[in-house]
Design a protein around this motif. Sequence first.
Motif, PDB file in Angstrom:
ATOM      1  N   ARG A 110       0.847  -1.190   0.000  1.00  0.00           N
ATOM      2  CA  ARG A 110       0.000   0.000   0.000  1.00  0.00           C
ATOM      3  C   ARG A 110       0.882   1.239   0.000  1.00  0.00           C
ATOM      4  NH1 ARG A 110      -3.686   2.726   4.652  1.00  0.00           N
ATOM      5  NH2 ARG A 110      -5.487   3.360   3.401  1.00  0.00           N
ATOM      6  N   ILE A 150      -7.124   9.855  -9.218  1.00  0.00           N
ATOM      7  CA  ILE A 150      -8.411  10.081  -8.566  1.00  0.00           C
ATOM      8  C   ILE A 150      -8.642  11.586  -8.501  1.00  0.00           C
ATOM      9  CG2 ILE A 150      -7.415   9.988  -6.231  1.00  0.00           C
ATOM     10  CD1 ILE A 150     -10.124   8.628  -5.394  1.00  0.00           C
ATOM     11  N   GLY A 152     -13.908  12.138  -6.981  1.00  0.00           N
ATOM     12  CA  GLY A 152     -13.848  10.695  -6.759  1.00  0.00           C
ATOM     13  C   GLY A 152     -13.751   9.854  -8.011  1.00  0.00           C
ATOM     14  N   THR A 169     -12.100   7.902 -10.938  1.00  0.00           N
ATOM     15  CA  THR A 169     -10.813   7.212 -10.981  1.00  0.00           C
ATOM     16  C   THR A 169     -10.471   6.771 -12.395  1.00  0.00           C
ATOM     17  OG1 THR A 169     -11.886   5.102 -10.459  1.00  0.00           O
ATOM     18  CG2 THR A 169     -10.990   6.369  -8.614  1.00  0.00           C
ATOM     19  N   THR A 215      -6.005  -0.376  -6.481  1.00  0.00           N
ATOM     20  CA  THR A 215      -7.117   0.500  -6.118  1.00  0.00           C
ATOM     21  C   THR A 215      -6.568   1.803  -5.558  1.00  0.00           C
ATOM     22  OG1 THR A 215      -8.518  -1.411  -5.581  1.00  0.00           O
ATOM     23  CG2 THR A 215      -9.218   0.748  -4.765  1.00  0.00           C
ATOM     24  N   SER A 238      -7.422   5.395  -3.675  1.00  0.00           N
ATOM     25  CA  SER A 238      -8.427   5.973  -2.789  1.00  0.00           C
ATOM     26  C   SER A 238      -7.836   7.198  -2.112  1.00  0.00           C
ATOM     27  CB  SER A 238      -8.886   4.954  -1.747  1.00  0.00           C
ATOM     28  OG  SER A 238      -7.810   4.558  -0.921  1.00  0.00           O
ATOM     29  N   ARG A 239      -8.713   7.964  -1.476  1.00  0.00           N
ATOM     30  CA  ARG A 239      -8.203   9.153  -0.798  1.00  0.00           C
ATOM     31  C   ARG A 239      -9.074   9.498   0.401  1.00  0.00           C
ATOM     32  NH1 ARG A 239      -8.597  14.051  -4.964  1.00  0.00           N
ATOM     33  NH2 ARG A 239      -7.624  15.133  -3.215  1.00  0.00           N
ATOM     34  N   ASP A 240      -8.428  10.032   1.415  1.00  0.00           N
ATOM     35  CA  ASP A 240      -9.118  10.760   2.462  1.00  0.00           C
ATOM     36  C   ASP A 240      -8.351  12.074   2.561  1.00  0.00           C
ATOM     37  OD1 ASP A 240      -7.933   8.210   4.757  1.00  0.00           O
ATOM     38  OD2 ASP A 240      -6.823   9.897   3.923  1.00  0.00           O
ATOM     39  N   TYR A 252      -3.967   6.981  -1.465  1.00  0.00           N
ATOM     40  CA  TYR A 252      -3.392   5.659  -1.298  1.00  0.00           C
ATOM     41  C   TYR A 252      -3.498   4.865  -2.597  1.00  0.00           C
ATOM     42  CZ  TYR A 252      -4.370   7.174   3.420  1.00  0.00           C
ATOM     43  OH  TYR A 252      -4.444   7.919   4.566  1.00  0.00           O
ATOM     44  N   GLN A 278      -3.523   0.906  -3.231  1.00  0.00           N
ATOM     45  CA  GLN A 278      -3.480  -0.469  -2.757  1.00  0.00           C
ATOM     46  C   GLN A 278      -3.144  -1.361  -3.938  1.00  0.00           C
ATOM     47  OE1 GLN A 278      -3.895  -1.747   0.435  1.00  0.00           O
ATOM     48  NE2 GLN A 278      -3.262  -3.682  -0.484  1.00  0.00           N
TER      49      GLN A 278
END
Length: 112
Positions: free
Chosen positions: A18, A50, A54, A56, A67, A69-71, A75, A77
């Motif tokens: 990751r 991304i 949101g 992608t 994969t 992703s974000r906050d 990231y 993965q």
Amino acid sequence: VQLQASGGGLVQAGGSLRLSCVASGSTFSINAIGWYRQFPGKQRELVATISNGGSTYYADSVKGRFTISRDADVYLQMNSLKPEDTAVYLCSAWGSSGTNYWGQGTLVTVSS
């Protein structure tokens, strides 16, 4: 905008890693963040992106395995890793003014 990538390492084929990308500075100006990878002696390849909304994007070579992703951070993965995934992975961001920002790379090595 400053980008700090981490999470690379050595993993066996079939394993997972990751990656993380931490953005700092004028992050309000970022429209999208993504990952490129650099193979020795070859051009950079866009791996995944991304957007703020949101949406992608994935390169065909990683679809179904990676994969994004974000906050607060972003990231990547990476599952079912293959030796051909071995590369330096770089975090990149695209600003509203069209500026492209780059972080330093993190090395991913997949052994067979």
